[in-house]
Write an enzyme that holds these catalytic residues in place. Structure first.
Site, PDB file in Angstrom:
ATOM      1  N   GLU A 189     -26.834  61.900 -16.494  1.00 37.78           N
ATOM      2  CA  GLU A 189     -26.699  60.539 -15.983  1.00 37.78           C
ATOM      3  C   GLU A 189     -26.332  60.523 -14.505  1.00 37.78           C
ATOM      4  OE1 GLU A 189     -27.535  57.895 -17.426  1.00 37.78           O
ATOM      5  OE2 GLU A 189     -27.781  58.562 -19.498  1.00 37.78           O
ATOM      6  N   GLU A 231     -33.060  69.862 -19.237  1.00 38.10           N
ATOM      7  CA  GLU A 231     -33.424  68.646 -19.950  1.00 38.10           C
ATOM      8  C   GLU A 231     -33.183  67.447 -19.052  1.00 38.10           C
ATOM      9  OE1 GLU A 231     -31.212  68.437 -23.533  1.00 38.10           O
ATOM     10  OE2 GLU A 231     -32.172  70.194 -24.456  1.00 38.10           O
ATOM     11  N   PRO A 257      -6.120  37.447  26.192  1.00 33.49           N
ATOM     12  CA  PRO A 257      -4.843  37.962  26.691  1.00 33.49           C
ATOM     13  C   PRO A 257      -4.592  39.432  26.419  1.00 33.49           C
ATOM     14  CG  PRO A 257      -4.509  36.795  24.645  1.00 33.49           C
ATOM     15  CD  PRO A 257      -5.958  36.627  24.979  1.00 33.49           C
ATOM     16  N   ASP A 273     -11.288  43.771  34.752  1.00 30.87           N
ATOM     17  CA  ASP A 273      -9.977  43.665  35.381  1.00 30.87           C
ATOM     18  C   ASP A 273      -8.983  44.619  34.741  1.00 30.87           C
ATOM     19  OD1 ASP A 273     -10.767  41.738  37.125  1.00 30.87           O
ATOM     20  OD2 ASP A 273      -9.896  40.043  36.040  1.00 30.87           O
ATOM     21  N   LYS A 308      -7.250  43.964  39.953  1.00 30.65           N
ATOM     22  CA  LYS A 308      -6.410  43.553  41.068  1.00 30.65           C
ATOM     23  C   LYS A 308      -5.011  43.268  40.545  1.00 30.65           C
ATOM     24  CE  LYS A 308      -9.059  40.078  42.184  1.00 30.65           C
ATOM     25  NZ  LYS A 308     -10.164  40.278  41.265  1.00 30.65           N
ATOM     26  N   GLY A 323      -9.442  39.078  32.451  1.00 27.01           N
ATOM     27  CA  GLY A 323      -8.364  38.803  31.522  1.00 27.01           C
ATOM     28  C   GLY A 323      -8.172  37.314  31.326  1.00 27.01           C
ATOM     29  N   GLY A 324      -7.849  36.911  30.102  1.00 30.19           N
ATOM     30  CA  GLY A 324      -7.657  35.496  29.809  1.00 30.19           C
ATOM     31  C   GLY A 324      -8.954  34.735  29.865  1.00 30.19           C
ATOM     32  N   MET A 366       1.840  34.371  36.585  1.00 30.96           N
ATOM     33  CA  MET A 366       2.132  35.267  37.706  1.00 30.96           C
ATOM     34  C   MET A 366       3.433  34.862  38.406  1.00 30.96           C
ATOM     35  SD  MET A 366      -1.791  35.463  39.170  1.00 30.96           S
ATOM     36  CE  MET A 366      -2.001  33.669  39.013  1.00 30.96           C
ATOM     37  N   ALA A 371       1.587  38.855  26.211  1.00 29.42           N
ATOM     38  CA  ALA A 371       1.336  37.985  25.054  1.00 29.42           C
ATOM     39  C   ALA A 371       0.169  38.498  24.222  1.00 29.42           C
ATOM     40  CB  ALA A 371       1.053  36.564  25.535  1.00 29.42           C
TER      41      ALA A 371
END
Length: 476
Positions: free
Chosen positions: A22, A44, A227, A250, A272, A303-304, A389, A418
């Protein structure tokens, strides 16, 4: 990844299954999804294998195959369920360099059989390196529901046009953009809905458009990376990363975000930081224009969100001035992510009716003057102020807010990184922040949330530096 996924052709010598029970029948049934014939070595055969033999899909060999029966096979499966025989077949196959699998005996295997989602020309294989086969089966069931049943027809149609597209559309980025447009657009939709004539007409039209005037110029996508947590990427952002020839990213792009880029994409850091611009903005603008004019699909990964203190507007202006095709993919901005992580609302009918996003420093890097803001009006109403910032200027920001009439005990929440594993939260007040700026102890990137919402119950650990006893007495 402990095993490397590949797809094996059965155009030459048939695969070999050793065993006639099987278990051997199950493995033979799987191989027959792609192999026209499977050779089975057994004394078989169970009824299922016997019927397949009568139908010409199974060719029977004598049991205990030797070197001549194993050499040159695309793969061998030893499923006799006899430890000694399975071990013998495995050793022989490995000595001959033939891939071998022994069910439930990973130490005897050089390959594993994946869970398979079969859509004809489209095949998805799912493996867990033998660690969790039931999980692989569950993933297969999910993909069976998600993948359109007519994907096979779409793939075959693309195969018919492949030669013509290769003749008309230049190789590299232009050709990949062509197929991306086909599979993401109306042609694919028509084919999946069963309207083949419409799909063919749309692909014909796309070929003419791709070879027309100006077709060789690329495009730029300004993409918000969010984030930091890669799970906060939008689906559109992920698709953009997978389509890019080059990605300018970034320094704030989180770990794991670039894992969504296709393997061939060129990754170029242009990050930066305050006071340390590794690549001037004018040079970034020039790079975006040059690469797009060279015919590439360019992703500017920020970013963001690109348009919230990300200088995306300057890049947009530069690209428009050069007639470059542009697409904007928004991202989750840090202020929103910080509030979500803390589980505090930025607006609340009882304590905050508006949200204002501001930068904690001027373009020159100096402390903010906020001449463009009516701080007194914000102080008098129910408002939330989010400062980006602002770690190094936090004390000056807090002092200006106090001078504008913000109450001394107004709550402040500062959040570093975050949404990331390294996230840190600090609770204070405007008065304490003005008097003891060093108490934050945070590093960039961080956002500061000023307002009554910052005093609402927050989730998780928040470091409380509300004020020293001296400051509490001074400011109440």
């Amino acid at each position: 990844m402990r095993t490397f996924p590949i797809f094996v052709s059965f155009d030459g010598r048939p695969p070999l299954v050793v065993g006639g029970g099987e278990l051997a029948a199950i493995k033979t049934r799987l191989l027959l999804k792609r192999a026209p014939v499977v050779e089975v070595a057994a004394m078989e055969l169970v009824p299922e294998l016997a019927k397949l033999a009568e139908a010409g899909q199974v060719a029977r060999l004598t049991p205990q195959p030797g070197i001549d029966q194993v050499r040159g096979r695309p793969l061998v499966i030893a499923a006799t369920e006899d430890d000694a025989e399975d071990t013998r077949v495995s050793a022989m196959a490995r000595a001959l360099g033939v891939p071998v699998n022994v069910p439930d005996r990973p130490e005897l295997c050089t390959f594993v059989l994946p869970a398979i989602v079969d859509r004809g020309e489209v095949t998805v294989a799912i493996g867990t390196a033998t660690a969790a086969p039931v999980l692989a089966q569950r993933l297969r069931a999910w993909l069976e529901r998600e993948l359109h049943p007519r994907l096979d027809a779409l793939a075959k149609l693309a195969g018919e046009f492949r030669g013509r597209v290769a003749e008309r559309v230049p190789s590299g980025p232009p050709r990949r953009r062509f197929w991306e447009a086909v599979f993401e657009g109306a042609a694919a939709e028509a084919m999946l809905e069963g309207d083949e004539p419409k799909a063919r007409a749309l692909i014909d039209e796309a070929i003419e458009k791709a070879t027309g005037e100006g077709a060789s110029q690329g495009r730029v996508l300004l993409v918000g990376a969010g984030p930091g947590d890669p799970e906060l990427l939008t689906m559109k952002a992920v698709r953009a990363l997978k389509s890019a020839d080059v990605i300018f990213y970034d320094r704030l792009v989180g770990d794991g975000v670039l894992d969504h880029a296709r393997r061939e994409a060129e990754l170029v850091p242009v990050g930066k930081a305050k006071g340390a611009h590794s690549v001037p903005q004018s040079e970034i603008n020039a790079l975006l224009v040059a690469r797009a004019k060279a015919g590439q699909t360019v992703v500017r990964l920020k970013g963001g969100d690109p348009f919230i203190f990300g200088r995306g507007g300057e890049e947009l202006d530069a690209l428009r001035a050069e007639g470059i095709a542009i697409e904007i993919v928004p991202g989750v901005t840090a202020g929103i992510a910080a509030a979500a992580s803390l589980q505090i609302p930025l607006t609340h009918r009882d304590v905050s009716h508006s949200v204002t996003f501001v930068s904690g420093h001027e373009a020159s890097g100096q402390e903010p003057g906020f001449e463009y803001l009516d701080l007194a009006a914000l102080a008098a109403g129910k408002n939330t102020l989010i400062v980006y910032m602002g770690v190094t200027t936090a004390s000056a920001v807090a002092q200006k807010l106090l001078e504008a009439g913000f109450r001394t005990g107004l709550p402040v929440l500062a959040v570093e990184n975050a949404s990331r594993d390294t996230e840190r939260r600090v609770a204070t007040t405007i008065a304490a922040l003005a008097a003891h700026p060093e108490s934050l102890g945070l590093k960039s990137p961080a956002v500061l949330i000023f307002g009554e919402v910052a005093g609402l119950p927050a989730s998780g650990v928040v470091e409380d530096i509300l004020a020293s006893e001296e400051v509490k007495r001074a400011y109440g």
